[in-house]
Write a protein that holds these residues in place. Sequence first.
Motif, PDB file in Angstrom:
ATOM      1  N   TYR A 148      -0.710   3.654  -5.756  1.00  0.00           N
ATOM      2  CA  TYR A 148      -0.999   2.233  -5.499  1.00  0.00           C
ATOM      3  C   TYR A 148      -1.152   1.433  -6.784  1.00  0.00           C
ATOM      4  O   TYR A 148      -1.973   0.523  -6.871  1.00  0.00           O
ATOM      5  CB  TYR A 148      -2.266   2.116  -4.647  1.00  0.00           C
ATOM      6  N   GLN A 149      -0.335   1.741  -7.771  1.00  0.00           N
ATOM      7  CA  GLN A 149      -0.433   1.023  -9.043  1.00  0.00           C
ATOM      8  C   GLN A 149       0.103  -0.407  -8.965  1.00  0.00           C
ATOM      9  O   GLN A 149      -0.079  -1.195  -9.891  1.00  0.00           O
ATOM     10  CB  GLN A 149       0.297   1.802 -10.138  1.00  0.00           C
ATOM     11  N   SER A 150       0.750  -0.739  -7.867  1.00  0.00           N
ATOM     12  CA  SER A 150       1.198  -2.123  -7.659  1.00  0.00           C
ATOM     13  C   SER A 150       0.200  -2.934  -6.841  1.00  0.00           C
ATOM     14  O   SER A 150       0.445  -4.082  -6.510  1.00  0.00           O
ATOM     15  CB  SER A 150       2.565  -2.153  -6.970  1.00  0.00           C
ATOM     16  N   PHE A 198      -8.207  -2.750   2.400  1.00  0.00           N
ATOM     17  CA  PHE A 198      -7.381  -3.735   3.104  1.00  0.00           C
ATOM     18  C   PHE A 198      -6.045  -3.914   2.375  1.00  0.00           C
ATOM     19  O   PHE A 198      -4.968  -3.871   2.983  1.00  0.00           O
ATOM     20  CB  PHE A 198      -8.139  -5.061   3.178  1.00  0.00           C
ATOM     21  N   GLY A 199      -6.110  -4.090   1.066  1.00  0.00           N
ATOM     22  CA  GLY A 199      -4.884  -4.260   0.283  1.00  0.00           C
ATOM     23  C   GLY A 199      -4.019  -3.017   0.283  1.00  0.00           C
ATOM     24  O   GLY A 199      -2.787  -3.102   0.316  1.00  0.00           O
ATOM     25  N   ARG A 200      -4.665  -1.879   0.260  1.00  0.00           N
ATOM     26  CA  ARG A 200      -3.922  -0.618   0.269  1.00  0.00           C
ATOM     27  C   ARG A 200      -3.175  -0.418   1.589  1.00  0.00           C
ATOM     28  O   ARG A 200      -2.007  -0.017   1.596  1.00  0.00           O
ATOM     29  CB  ARG A 200      -4.901   0.541   0.038  1.00  0.00           C
ATOM     30  N   ASP A 204       0.911  -0.220   2.216  1.00  0.00           N
ATOM     31  CA  ASP A 204       1.593   0.842   2.969  1.00  0.00           C
ATOM     32  C   ASP A 204       2.630   0.255   3.922  1.00  0.00           C
ATOM     33  O   ASP A 204       3.686   0.855   4.157  1.00  0.00           O
ATOM     34  CB  ASP A 204       0.573   1.658   3.771  1.00  0.00           C
ATOM     35  N   THR A 205       2.327  -0.911   4.485  1.00  0.00           N
ATOM     36  CA  THR A 205       3.240  -1.563   5.422  1.00  0.00           C
ATOM     37  C   THR A 205       4.299  -2.382   4.709  1.00  0.00           C
ATOM     38  O   THR A 205       5.487  -2.306   5.027  1.00  0.00           O
ATOM     39  CB  THR A 205       2.447  -2.473   6.382  1.00  0.00           C
TER      40      THR A 205
END
Length: 539
Positions: A148-150, A198-200, A204-205
């Motif tokens: 999740y580096q972005s 929430f951001g993670r 994913d979507t």
Amino acid sequence: MVSLGLFELVLLIIVQASRSAGVDFRFASYIDNYMVLQKEPSGAVIWGFGTPGATVTVTLCQGQETIMKKVTSVKASFNTWTVVLDPMRPGGPFEVMAQQTLGTMNFTLRVHDVLFGDVWLCSGQSNMQMTTLQIFNASKELSDTAAYQSVRIFSVSPTQATEELEDLAKVDLSWSKPTAGNLGHGNFTYMSAVCWLFGRYLYDTLQYPIGLLSSTWGGTPIEVWASKRSLKACGVPNTRNGSVPVDSMAGPVAHSVLWNAMIHPLQNMTLKGVVWYQGEANANYNRDLYACMFPALIADWRQTFHYGSQGQTEHFFPFGFVQLSSYVLMNSSDYGFPEIRWHQTADFGYVPNLKMPNTFMAVTMDLCDRDSPFGSIHPRDKQTVAYRLHLGARAVAYGEKNLTFQGPLPKKIKLLAQKRLLSLKYDQEIQVQRQDNKTFEIFCCNDHQCKWLPAPMNTFSTQTLILDIRVCLGTVVAAVRYAWTTWPCEYKQCSVYHPSSILPAPPFIAVTHQVPRLRAGVSEDIWSNTSSLIQGRVL
């Protein structure tokens, strides 16, 4: 004493002026390396401070390629400069360069590793402030950042101000890539776990960059996060109720001080949306005004960010929030939490609604945590909170079709007087997770005496639930309510869910203004064409 010639004197003046001009030239506090800027269809706003009269050129580069240039000047009235970039597709990295020119003097600022994606602001009190270190499975969550580096994170320092600030006075965490260190930096500090998760889930979507800004302070009422104008619109008295529990007011209480210092300075930023988790501090403080204050806050934030970003942030940007969970009370008859849950929906019982358009809600009353080391008011299952929030975002903010994002609510209530039953027909299929004799209650009135009595479940089907109301024999059934307690159920064991078991039915209260009586042989739809507290529904 050394005397200076004319040339040396002029040179010294130029050097001093250039140093002064250089000090005055800077980006706004939240524009930094690793940031995420809002993607298309909006344009990202880049702004900062400079020397009045100077020209500022902002360049967006990728490698050696210049993507675009924008030229503006420093406004003398505020010493600020602003440009709006052309809408960009998601991705990166890019470099943003700003160059100030004043006569022969040039000063250059650069920020690198900039991504374009969706930017979400997360705000509220301590349940939003809790870090990933404090939640269930913390070790695994903190080790799971490489993919999740972005998803970039930023945290505003807890700061107060009596007047609206133009820029943040202090930053706790500048834009950063997620690491175990900055996600687990102590308790109630740096990055919000709900915001991160929430951001993670969104990443994913969506599979493109997500920018997350955390601006939180525990133990704070909504009044400190609202502008003075929105509080005035709701007639909020600028006094503090002396009965406010100390543990629920650990933070500032002066009106608008966090709006001034921690929200208003972000107004120029182009946002995708906001996520909010607050309300505990208002359970016994201006509780009855919350149904006005919360929609007013949403409307005011929307207007402020829309105009602050020169129209780039949507006027009715999506606003998500968490409906309050449960906590252990010494006095089980206290209805502070049930009423705040209701007021969080502007007394509709669901969102979006007429007073709260383009909003979404995560119901969390079933995520209780009796053994939380941070107190039962701080449940540790923030993963489920964030997951339910992200479902709402996918449906409301991103327009994903055929996605169920909220639990079932009754759409029709009918009195079956002959059988001493009350029928609740829901707006979607239901799953009865647990049958008990207390979750549903009816309001019974007889000889001007009214009280709430339990109405046990009798039977249920795929979309209908029947309550036994024999306890109200011979009296008036004036209302029905569901889960109207501070602690409605044990962990993920409330009575009614969507068949997926992920989404609990939200609490509700429905009142009839007719005077139905339990007469033999009569079947009445006592809630049809009446004004019910489940507003906007034909019940």
